[in-house]
Each structure stands twice: as C-alpha cells, then as structure tokens.
Design an enzyme around this catalytic site. Sequence first.
Site, PDB file in Angstrom:
ATOM      1  N   HIS A  40      -7.403  38.826 -21.723  1.00 53.25           N
ATOM      2  CA  HIS A  40      -6.721  38.863 -20.431  1.00 53.25           C
ATOM      3  C   HIS A  40      -7.631  39.421 -19.341  1.00 53.25           C
ATOM      4  O   HIS A  40      -7.661  38.907 -18.210  1.00 53.25           O
ATOM      5  CB  HIS A  40      -5.448  39.712 -20.556  1.00 53.25           C
ATOM      6  CG  HIS A  40      -4.710  39.879 -19.277  1.00 53.25           C
ATOM      7  ND1 HIS A  40      -4.736  41.057 -18.562  1.00 53.25           N
ATOM      8  CD2 HIS A  40      -3.925  39.022 -18.566  1.00 53.25           C
ATOM      9  CE1 HIS A  40      -3.994  40.923 -17.480  1.00 53.25           C
ATOM     10  NE2 HIS A  40      -3.490  39.705 -17.457  1.00 53.25           N
ATOM     11  N   GLU A  94      -9.978  36.739 -18.331  1.00 56.68           N
ATOM     12  CA  GLU A  94      -9.300  35.756 -17.481  1.00 56.68           C
ATOM     13  C   GLU A  94      -9.297  36.218 -16.025  1.00 56.68           C
ATOM     14  O   GLU A  94      -9.537  35.436 -15.100  1.00 56.68           O
ATOM     15  CB  GLU A  94      -7.873  35.540 -17.985  1.00 56.68           C
ATOM     16  CG  GLU A  94      -7.013  34.655 -17.104  1.00 56.68           C
ATOM     17  CD  GLU A  94      -5.618  35.220 -16.907  1.00 56.68           C
ATOM     18  OE1 GLU A  94      -5.188  35.333 -15.732  1.00 56.68           O
ATOM     19  OE2 GLU A  94      -4.966  35.549 -17.910  1.00 56.68           O
ATOM     20  N   HIS A  95      -9.025  37.507 -15.798  1.00 58.21           N
ATOM     21  CA  HIS A  95      -9.049  38.045 -14.442  1.00 58.21           C
ATOM     22  C   HIS A  95     -10.451  37.985 -13.843  1.00 58.21           C
ATOM     23  O   HIS A  95     -10.639  37.566 -12.700  1.00 58.21           O
ATOM     24  CB  HIS A  95      -8.565  39.497 -14.446  1.00 58.21           C
ATOM     25  CG  HIS A  95      -7.083  39.650 -14.388  1.00 58.21           C
ATOM     26  ND1 HIS A  95      -6.440  40.330 -13.379  1.00 58.21           N
ATOM     27  CD2 HIS A  95      -6.100  39.211 -15.217  1.00 58.21           C
ATOM     28  CE1 HIS A  95      -5.128  40.315 -13.579  1.00 58.21           C
ATOM     29  NE2 HIS A  95      -4.898  39.647 -14.701  1.00 58.21           N
ATOM     30  N   GLU A 102      -0.840  46.277 -13.523  1.00 60.43           N
ATOM     31  CA  GLU A 102      -0.022  45.273 -14.211  1.00 60.43           C
ATOM     32  C   GLU A 102       0.633  45.865 -15.453  1.00 60.43           C
ATOM     33  O   GLU A 102       1.804  45.600 -15.746  1.00 60.43           O
ATOM     34  CB  GLU A 102      -0.912  44.076 -14.583  1.00 60.43           C
ATOM     35  CG  GLU A 102      -0.165  42.877 -15.102  1.00 60.43           C
ATOM     36  CD  GLU A 102      -1.068  41.679 -15.351  1.00 60.43           C
ATOM     37  OE1 GLU A 102      -0.551  40.652 -15.845  1.00 60.43           O
ATOM     38  OE2 GLU A 102      -2.282  41.759 -15.078  1.00 60.43           O
TER      39      GLU A 102
END
Length: 421
Positions: A49, A52-53, A129
């Site tokens: 993740h 991905e960012h 997040e």
Amino acid sequence: MTDPIAITTLPSGLTILTERMDRVETVSFGAYVGTGTRFEQASENGVSHFLEHMAFKGTHKRSAVEIAEAIEDVGGHINAYTSREQTAYYVKLLKGDIALGVDIIGDILCHSTFDAAELERERGVILQEIGQANDTPDDIIFDHFQQAAYPDQPMGWPVLGTEALIRGMKRDTLRDYMAAHYAPKNMTIAAAGNIDHAQIVDLVAQHFADLPAAEAALPRGADYGGGQYREARDLDQVHIVLGFPGVGYADPDFHAGMLLSTLLGGGMSSRLFQEIREKRGLVYSIYSFAAPCRDSGLFGIYAGTGESEAAELMPVTLAELAKVQQHVTDAELRRARAQVKSSLLMSLESTGSRCEQLARQWQMFGRVIPVAEIVEKIDAVTEADVTKVAAKIFSGAPTIATLGPIDQVPQINTIIDRLAA
C-alpha cells in the site's frame, strides 16, 4: 464478427488484454500487479500500500504535481488501489489521449524516484489514513475480522500496515519490494474502450520496457483458523461481523456461494434484511458478503445494532443460517439470479469494470471467460446447490469480530454451540 477481445504476450512475459467498445468515447487502461498484503513479510506489512502511494510522488521526468496535472489537463482520471492479492494502477481518458495514459502509468511503475521528502510526507498521509480507519468502527471491524479469521499470517494482516511498521518503513524496503514484485510476469495490462489493440501493444512495449526482470512471486499461505475479536468501546452501536470459511474463485461452488450471499443478505428482499430489520427492527444495517480469493475465501455477515438489541440479534441470525441450509424457494433463487446477472451485465457498460474484469480473470484463471459462460453457470445453480453450499460454509469454524458496547454479544463458544444445535 471480429472478437472484441485481443491478447498479446510480449517477449518479457508481460500480457496485454484489450476489449474494444466502438460506441464509447473513452478508454480505461490499467496495470494490475499480482501482489498485495498476502505477499508481504511480517517486518514489511503495509509495503504494498505504501508503494502504491509513492508511485504517484514523482519520476525521473515528472514531479508529483506534474503527474496529476498531465492527466487532469485532458480531463482524465488516475487512481490506484491495494488489496490482499493485487495492486492496481489505472487511468480513464478520452480515446484520443490513450498514449498519455499509457506513458504515465508506465512512467510511475518503471521510473519512480522515491524522493526522500515525498516519502516522509506520504508516510504522514498513510498514518492519517490508519488513524481514520481506527476511528471508523464500521470500517476497522473488517480488519479485526480478517485478522481473527486468518491469525498470524499475511492474509490476516491489515492492508494499510500498522502505525509502528509504517513509521519505520525505509526507502530501500519500497525499492526492493518493487524490484521483486513489479515484474512483467507478475503484471497484467488491460484496456477497454474505443481502442486499437495494436496501438496499445506498441505503447506498452515502449513505456513498460524498464520493468525489473524478476520471476512472478508466489503468494503466502491462507490457512483459515477462525476465532474472535472483542473490543469494548464507548459507541452508540455494536458493530459485528460473523463469518465462516467461504469458497475461492476456482471452487465449483463459487456461483452457488454468490447466489447464497445475495438471497441471504444481498438486498432489501433478502432473508436477513426482511427478518432482522423489517420484521424485528433489530438493526439499521445488515448484509452478507462473499469475499473470494485465489484458493480460499470468506463468507461474512455484517450488522450494526444497538446495545439492547445485540442479545436478540445473534440467535435470530443463526436461526436464518440454519433455515437456509434446509430450504430455498424457487422465487428467491430466481430473484438472486436476476440480481447477480444484472450486476454483471450492468458492469459491462463501464470501460473501467471491463478493464478490471479482464485482468482479474487472466490472473485467476489464465483466460478471459465469456459473459455467456458466466451467465450459463449462474442459471445452472439449483436450489439444492444453494442449500448444499450453505451447509458446507456454515459447518466451518466461525469467526466473530465485535466492537462497541459488546456485553450482550454472545461469546464464540455460545455461537459454536448454537450452530451445532
């Protein structure tokens, strides 16, 4: 008639699938990497993740803002997501701008710089997040459920990672993970819309030429365990997820399992909604879900209820699970079939959905499955098939996660006893 679906595999092993849709003016294009939380090591949970960012935070020829501006200058949309088995990067543009879209996705996957300042900034974003997820009970409850269902293994770890691991994540960890997993044999390119297959192949060959030469990674195990997670928290509602081992994409009972989920808790006419919300008023929200993966899956039921209603909710829910193992009516099976087929066929109107479907089918089955074949399998499911798969699923060890004022929610041993009875 020419087949609208075309497939090419480059010498590198990168497979490109396209579906031509002549009557639309847009194109969806995506790179679907066969990696996610399930492929991580314990020390790097959250790296898929985080990566991905970071892919959007600058390359050798574009800054982060230039990536965003290049797409939005032509009215396009770019995004990404990470799941437990896949990481996807995709764009949607007008048909005349497809070359730009392929260029940008190829650029961020082949030439990201992982700038130190951007990395620290994005680390803070991901920590926010994680904090937001923890503050959202009907969101974080699913992470707790997943962890209880798959204890002490990657399939049970949170996609976002943990605060401690994200705080300590190094630049080299991201680069090494990308080099090991973002290889041509571990990636599928898909495009759908008003496109020319040969053009897409040429563009991908040009802009994805610098992918690392690594072998496709193997997923780590998915050994369902079952168990419970209970957290008392001062909330107005109790959030509950009750689940069982489900069926995977390749399981012969896959379509029966999808229909079971639909008729049991897939809409306002479903058994759970009618019995528990409409007749008894025990919940505001209740639904079931099937979450398949490569070799296994989960079947679950979510409910949000008040503290005083929690004690009655579970026995009524378990009674419905017992009933569906015994009898399914022709009317509700026909209704479930109609819902599942309409969802499938309506999704075909979206270039993005078609693009994603091409990639998922190729990665899971090594072929693109014709829509007519899927519809035929849905239509072939009988009432006996549904009751059989219900008995198969609900005889498995249960998992329960509950968050909020939980005193009235039965312990897992009580649930096991009721299921056995």
